[in-house]
Design an enzyme around this catalytic site. Structure first.
Site, PDB file in Angstrom:
ATOM      1  CG  HIS A   1      -2.062  -0.937   1.415  1.00 27.50           C
ATOM      2  ND1 HIS A   1      -3.327  -0.722   0.782  1.00 27.50           N
ATOM      3  CD2 HIS A   1      -1.899  -2.221   1.588  1.00 27.50           C
ATOM      4  CE1 HIS A   1      -3.982  -1.831   0.714  1.00 27.50           C
ATOM      5  NE2 HIS A   1      -3.080  -2.828   1.460  1.00 27.50           N
TER       6      HIS A   1
ATOM      7  CE  LYS B   1      -6.808  13.643   0.432  1.00 26.39           C
ATOM      8  NZ  LYS B   1      -6.993  12.493  -0.018  1.00 26.39           N
ATOM      9  NE  ARG B   2      -4.216   9.529  10.391  1.00 24.51           N
ATOM     10  CZ  ARG B   2      -3.801   8.928  11.157  1.00 24.51           C
ATOM     11  NH1 ARG B   2      -4.352   7.796  11.372  1.00 24.51           N
ATOM     12  NH2 ARG B   2      -2.814   9.141  11.900  1.00 24.51           N
TER      13      ARG B   2
ATOM     14  CE  LYS C   1      -2.865  10.681   3.456  1.00 27.13           C
ATOM     15  NZ  LYS C   1      -3.238   9.859   2.207  1.00 27.13           N
TER      16      LYS C   1
ATOM     17  CB  THR D   1     -10.141   4.736  -1.133  1.00 25.95           C
ATOM     18  OG1 THR D   1      -9.633   4.993  -0.021  1.00 25.95           O
ATOM     19  CG2 THR D   1      -9.398   3.593  -1.719  1.00 25.95           C
TER      20      THR D   1
ATOM     21  CE  LYS E   1     -14.080   5.976   0.895  1.00 26.14           C
ATOM     22  NZ  LYS E   1     -13.265   6.386   2.065  1.00 26.14           N
TER      23      LYS E   1
HETATM   24  C1  F58 Z   1      -3.280   3.861   2.338  1.00 23.85           C
HETATM   25  N1  F58 Z   1      -1.933   3.661   3.336  1.00 23.85           N
HETATM   26  C2  F58 Z   1      -2.532   4.591   1.047  1.00 23.85           C
HETATM   27  N2  F58 Z   1      -1.655   3.146   5.322  1.00 23.85           N
HETATM   28  O1  F58 Z   1      -1.787   5.822   1.553  1.00 23.85           O
HETATM   29  C3  F58 Z   1      -3.584   5.150  -0.173  1.00 23.85           C
HETATM   30  O2  F58 Z   1      -2.998   5.637  -1.118  1.00 23.85           O
HETATM   31  C4  F58 Z   1      -4.293   3.601  -0.360  1.00 23.85           C
HETATM   32  O3  F58 Z   1      -5.178   4.132  -1.217  1.00 23.85           O
HETATM   33  C5  F58 Z   1      -4.861   3.137   0.760  1.00 23.85           C
HETATM   34  O4  F58 Z   1      -3.778   2.704   1.657  1.00 23.85           O
HETATM   35  C6  F58 Z   1      -5.565   1.729   0.415  1.00 23.85           C
HETATM   36  O5  F58 Z   1      -4.793   0.932  -0.354  1.00 23.85           O
HETATM   37  C7  F58 Z   1      -2.397   3.539   4.345  1.00 23.85           C
HETATM   38  O6  F58 Z   1      -3.631   3.897   4.769  1.00 23.85           O
HETATM   39  C8  F58 Z   1      -1.930   3.283   6.538  1.00 23.85           C
HETATM   40  O7  F58 Z   1      -2.639   3.854   7.197  1.00 23.85           O
HETATM   41  C9  F58 Z   1      -0.956   2.071   7.400  1.00 23.85           C
HETATM   42  C10 F58 Z   1      -1.548   1.733   8.838  1.00 23.85           C
HETATM   43  C11 F58 Z   1      -0.633   1.137   9.575  1.00 23.85           C
HETATM   44  C12 F58 Z   1       0.971   1.440   9.536  1.00 23.85           C
HETATM   45  C13 F58 Z   1       1.311   1.697   8.272  1.00 23.85           C
HETATM   46  C14 F58 Z   1       0.493   2.847   7.494  1.00 23.85           C
END
Ligand code: F58
Length: 804
Positions: A352, A540-541, A546, A648, A652
């Protein structure tokens, strides 16, 4: 299922009275929710049982989606719609004097995830159930989900998310399915040369099952979340008797801490032993549970790959590979070669991210102590892999070290996941190409057949049908409801693109959603926004890549422009932010403070006559997204190109008729392919330009600032007292931009300003804008997670649909 309204009313009154012990007129909102959710759970139980029976009878291949996060949000509405009784229930409740919407809003979000990764896992469960694919989730039942965010004096303050405080109606505790997970201990060999562990610290893993309801197909799959409990001794009575109260409970607390809290981080938590425990805990429990139920079928273990797929969602569950090997070899008596062959066929892995700080690594020292046998197995996997590399690369030891799973005292979990899986996928076309050609190029060279792309998706049932009922009704009125079963049918809307009545209806729905959001903002932030302004949303986060900073700098620039010319012809804007920052990510938290500081200044400045408002919505969550996204005009997807694996949220917003302002990053590239250049507003560096800048080391921020007085002005305002008497307050943001602009905020600034000018022009042309919205909705069907899941099922898992 079918139910008569009167039957429902009788059932509900009985349930509400029984649960609350009150006359129904005296019940609280929570009582009403508790009764309804309990009833719905009862209604769906027979489908749940039948679904499992059907899978067992047919010996269908089961997919287990292992993920350390599942960000499911609320269940009630989804389940009512899924079992097809929403309308009946809504009417019945009304006749009893209750409001369904109000009751739904009582449910606490199940927020067991940080962001996209956890939300994707939840959406995939929804799609698997809707498509009748035997697919289940395996994760951790955290007592506390992602922290609750409050904004106090402009700063983010974190509070525990006690989501389990009032009973979780959906789950069922399955004590009889509990298993033991062993930590620490000594590895021994018996007389037959078999390895086993002695002197371990065992923990009881107790599963809680939550039903995952399909869409009007009588399918109910399972999300199994594991909770940690002490084995036997709850606490030490002798210590308690001696008055050592803390000590008496220490063991219990230590064990329970494993499933206590979700780590609130969006990159990996370096060196945190508790995190490593969490990972092995749910992986071992999950794998043991799978093998136990597989063996009940009486099929030889070496055929398990025909019946079971384990999907490793990012590297956190990568130890599933070693745990399978341990069970196959130490317990099931298979040879290493046979065990390896089966493990590879069972496991598949999704990557990811390419951000190096998110690539999980563990120090051999702590790993070996906590998981001695698992470490031995990983060591052996590594030894064999390195031997192959040595031959492939003509004894080039440097190459071997570069690619080794264990190197310099570090275990690289992504490499373990790649070597031990038959499939490695990225989450958008661009991301997968970057994995193949750059980040994981060496692995791609030796395992080209493993690599594939599966572009992410979102569930159109939650994000359109349920979150935006008015838009759904308009869509259904024009093209029928086939789009609910297959979102690709949304394309039919294109036929009506020139239909003025249809355009009007789309506009009316958007306005209604904007009005509702404006009410929410007034209630929560005390800010009155202009509901005719452009609602521009960045949700978003919070992360530097970002680029919320780019957004707020642009807001400051617009403000400066208005200060210089208050009568400027200007399309009013409401800039809305929603984002949680990792509690330890200082610059991200300062960015929240910056957004709020800029907001306070602008929102209270009479000179600009309310032409701009800045709103920061606290505690971004699935439920808040469900209110925010349907009301959005402009969707901000402005990450530094190459950094966002997919995104994602972008999908949405698009599905709800927002126009995207975007860099050509992640899945934005595919949104662009779908809607065409005229219906997305692109800006910023391309992939090639980004890599060129990284490679050439010639990026000169000072030259950019010198050439752009608008930029110079906003940067100066960060530290000249314009925003705050404390001139140091935003120094860290200033420094990161001017001296270390790793994410090319300054480089993209001019192009971002121009992109916003284009947005303004398009918005002024009402017909053009509405057509853009319609095209976005109509083309969003390809981003349904149903499509994604069908691709996983056929291309990776070889799982079949098992309809009733
Ligand atoms: C996200 N990663 C990507 N990681 O940033 C985003 O582009 C993608 O659409 C999404 O995954 C789904 O594929 C992400 O959300 C985390 O939150 C992890 C949580 C645990 C620790 C490492 C990062």
């Amino acid at each position: 299922m079918g139910i008569l309204k009167d039957t429902f009313k009788i059932d509900y009154v009985k349930k509400l009275t029984n649960k609350s012990g009150e006359d129904i007129e005296k019940t609280s909102n929570w009582d009403q929710y508790n009764a309804l959710a309990s009833l719905v759970r009862e209604y769906l139980t027979s489908d749940w049982v039948n679904t499992n029976d059907r899978y067992n009878e047919k010996k269908s291949k089961q997919v287990y989606y292992f993920s350390i996060e599942f960000l499911t949000g609320r269940f009630l509405l989804n389940n009512l719609v899924g079992i097809g009784i929403k309308n009946i229930v809504e009417k019945g409740l009304k006749e009893l004097g209750f409001d369904l919407e109000e009751i739904i809003s009582v449910e606490k979000d199940q927020g067991l995830g940080n962001g996209g990764l956890g939300r994707l896992a939840a959406g995939f469960l929804d799609s698997m159930a809707a498509l009748s694919i035997p697919g289940h989730g395996c994760g951790i039942r955290y007592n506390y989900g992602l922290f609750e965010q409050k904004i106090i004096d402009g700063y983010q303050v974190e509070f525990p998310d006690a989501w389990l405080k009032d009973r979780n109606v959906w789950e069922i505790k399955k004590l009889d399915k509990a298993v033991e997970v062993h930590f620490y201990g000594d590895v021994r060999i018996d007389s037959n040369g078999k390895y086993y562990l002695e002197n371990t610290s065992p923990v009881l893993a107790v599963p809680y099952d939550t039903p995952i309801v399909g869409y009007k197909n009588d399918v109910v799959n399972t999300l199994r979340l594991w909770s940690a409990q002490v084995i036997n001794k709850e606490f030490d009575f002798s210590k308690f008797s001696r008055g050592e109260y803390m000590n008496a409970f220490k063991k219990k607390y230590d064990v329970e801490s494993i499933s206590q809290v979700l780590y609130p981080n969006d990159s990996y938590d370096e060196g945190k032993i508790l995190r490593l425990k969490q990972e092995y805990f749910f992986v071992s429990a999950g794998v043991q549970g799978i093998i136990r139920s597989f063996k009940k079928m009486g099929i030889p273990i070496n055929k398990i790959y025909d019946y079971v797929s384990i999907h490793i969602n990012d590297t956190h569950p990568a130890m599933a590979i070693a745990e399978l090997m341990r069970i196959f070899i130490d317990i099931e008596d298979l040879s290493w070669e046979e065990a390896w062959d089966i493990t590879l066929k069972v496991c598949s892995y999704t990557n990811h991210t390419i951000l190096s700080e998110a690539l999980e690594c563990w120090h051999v020292g702590i790993f070996k102590e906590l998981l001695p046998r698992i470490f031995m197995i990983i060591e052996e996997i590594n030894r064999r892999f390195c031997k192959d590399l040595f031959d492939i690369y003509n004894k080039d030891q440097n190459k071997v070290n570069d690619m080794a799973i264990i190197s310099d005292g570090i275990i690289r979990m992504a490499y373990l996941a790649i070597v031990g899986s038959h499939s490695v996928n990225g989450v958008a076309k661009l991301h997968t190409e970057i994995l193949k050609n750059k980040e994981l190029h060496d692995f791609y060279t030796i395992f080209p057949a493993k690599f594939n792309n599966k572009t992410n998706g979102i569930t159109h049932r939650r994000w359109l049908l349920n979150a935006n009922p008015d838009l759904s009704n308009v869509i259904t009125k024009y093209i029928g409801d086939y789009w609910v079963k297959d979102a690709l049918n949304l394309r039919e809307l294109i036929k009506y693109i020139d239909d003025e009545k249809f355009q009007d209806e789309i506009e009316i729905v958007k306005q209604k959603n904007k009005d509702a959001l404006a009410d929410y903002i007034l209630e929560h932030n005390g800010i009155k926004v202009n509901t005719k302004s452009i609602f521009d949303v960045h949700a978003k986060r919070l992360h530097e890549y970002k680029r919320q900073t780019l957004n707020i700098l642009h807001v400051m620039f617009l403000y400066n422009k208005l200060l210089k010319n208050p009568d400027l012809d200007f399309v009013p804007r409401t800039f809305i932010f929603a984002a949680k920052a990792a509690p330890s990510y200082y610059i991200a938290k300062q960015t929240i403070k910056l957004i709020n500081t800029v907001g306070d200044k602008i929102n209270n400045d009479k000179r600009i006559k309310d032409k701009i408002k800045v709103v920061f919505l606290e505690n971004y969550s699935v439920s808040l997204a469900e209110i925010l996204i349907p009301a959005t005009d402009v969707s901000e997807q402005i990450s530094t190109t190459t950094k966002e694996a997919s995104g994602t949220g972008n999908m949405k917003f698009m599905m709800n008729g927002a126009v995207t302002i975007a860099t050509l990053d992640g899945a934005n590239v595919e949104i662009h392919e779908e809607v065409g250049t005229d219906n997305i507003v692109l800006f910023g560096l391309t992939e090639e330009e980004v890599y060129e800048l990284y490679e050439k080391h010639e990026y000169n921020t000072q030259a950019i600032i010198d050439e752009d007085p608008r930029l110079k002005e906003v940067l100066d305002q960060l530290k000249n007292g314009f925003l705050s008497e404390d001139k140091e307050l935003f120094q860290i943001i200033y420094d990161s931009l001017v001296y270390n602009d790793e994410y090319f905020v300054l480089k993209d600034f001019d192009s971002y300003v121009k992109a916003h000018e284009r947005i303004e022009n398009y918005y002024l042309d009402r017909e053009r804008w509405l057509k853009m919205c319609i095209i976005n909705i109509a083309h969003s069907g390809v981003f349904s997670s149903d499509k994604t899941i069908l691709e996983y099922a056929s291309g990776i898992w070889e799982a079949q649909r098992v309809p009733k």
